[in-house]
Design an enzyme around this catalytic site. Structure first.
Site, PDB file in Angstrom:
ATOM      1  N   ASP A  88      17.547  -9.866 -15.292  1.00 27.52           N
ATOM      2  CA  ASP A  88      17.557 -10.493 -16.746  1.00 27.52           C
ATOM      3  C   ASP A  88      18.283  -9.856 -17.629  1.00 27.52           C
ATOM      4  OD1 ASP A  88      15.893 -13.093 -16.085  1.00 27.52           O
ATOM      5  OD2 ASP A  88      14.954 -11.660 -15.298  1.00 27.52           O
ATOM      6  N   ASP A 131      19.734  -3.940 -13.508  1.00 32.16           N
ATOM      7  CA  ASP A 131      18.669  -4.962 -13.890  1.00 32.16           C
ATOM      8  C   ASP A 131      19.183  -6.303 -13.562  1.00 32.16           C
ATOM      9  OD1 ASP A 131      16.404  -6.134 -15.132  1.00 32.16           O
ATOM     10  OD2 ASP A 131      17.597  -6.010 -17.006  1.00 32.16           O
ATOM     11  N   ASP A 163      18.916  -3.780 -19.967  1.00 31.07           N
ATOM     12  CA  ASP A 163      19.016  -4.252 -21.289  1.00 31.07           C
ATOM     13  C   ASP A 163      17.903  -4.311 -22.038  1.00 31.07           C
ATOM     14  OD1 ASP A 163      17.828  -7.527 -21.475  1.00 31.07           O
ATOM     15  OD2 ASP A 163      17.893  -6.410 -19.650  1.00 31.07           O
TER      16      ASP A 163
END
Length: 256
Positions: free
Chosen positions: A18, A16, A197
């Site tokens: 961000d 990922d 996240d």
């Protein structure tokens, strides 16, 4: 992890952006990749089958916020949850969904009617994100928006993707799990690692579990999201921990 170390040429590393390669900041436009990440990814990319950044961001934005990524060997950016792809300097994508500009045209009036003038709207080209991190009570603002945004998305044949104080309205038919699964098949991967996240990364975690390959799921940990922590094979301390893990992996492969 053992399968990746024993056969790095068959490994796909999915990441990922961000919250995983880039710290979360109040204004998404001010996000920037961890300063050590491009060099670490370059070391790793030269040794594994492929690197894939799987993100809700447009690929062009990822490249802008991640100087040096364009030079990472083997890197592919699967942006907009896989709808848009950057590889070898080129971006390919299907036509934009007509519901996105229609939603954006109605969104400000909806926010005004709810008295939510301190939330931020992010135009992502093929999606629209509503961020509540700057609101006096981000959690309350997010809760107040869930039902109205769900109705607005349904009206225009879109879906709502929840995240860390953000609700994103985007086209249906693709998520990070589907994007990762298709990429693993395309590259004939023999093992996989995925690090994320946020709630949108759960689908990628599930894809790792379901693909039948030796796989590792890594959570870029935070106090804001705990769902991934409970499902991850490894939990590290945010983007700093992700970059350290990737650096250690690159070093271990080199030493093998």
């Amino acid at each position: 992890m053992k399968a990746i170390l024993n056969d790095p040429a068959g490994a796909v590393i999915g990441l990922d952006f961000d919250g995983t390669l880039s710290p979360i900041v109040p204004d998404p436009a001010e996000a920037v990749i961890h300063p050590k990440a491009p060099a670490v990814l370059a070391r790793l990319g030269a040794r594994v089958r492929a690197l894939a950044v799987v993100t809700g961001r447009p690929p062009a934005t990822v490249l802008e916020l991640g100087p040096g990524l364009a030079d990472v060997p083997g890197l592919v950016i699967l942006g907009h949850y896989g709808f848009e792809r950057w590889e070898n300097g080129r971006i390919s994508a299907p036509p934009p969904h007509p519901g996105v500009p229609r939603v954006e045209a109605e969104l400000q009036l909806l926010l005004d009617s709810l008295g939510l003038r301190e939330v931020m709207v992010e135009d992502k080209g093929r999606a629209v994100a509503v961020h509540t991190r700057r609101a006096p009570d981000p959690g309350a603002a997010l809760a107040a928006l869930r039902e109205p945004l769900a109705k607005l998305a349904d009206k225009h044949d879109l879906v709502v993707e929840p995240g860390r104080f953000v609700l994103e309205l985007r086209p249906p038919g693709m998520d990070k799990g589907q994007a990762l699964s298709l990429f693993l098949t395309e590259r004939a991967a023999r093992s996989v690692l995925f690090a994320g996240d946020d709630l949108g990364d759960l689908a990628a975690f599930e894809a790792v579990r379901a693909c039948g390959l030796p796989g590792v799921t890594v959570c870029s940990g935070s106090a804001e999201v705990t769902a991934l922590t409970e499902l991850a094979d490894l939990v590290v301390d945010g983007p700093e921990g992700v970059v350290e893990l990737l650096d250690e992996l690159a070093s271990a492969i080199s030493a093998a």
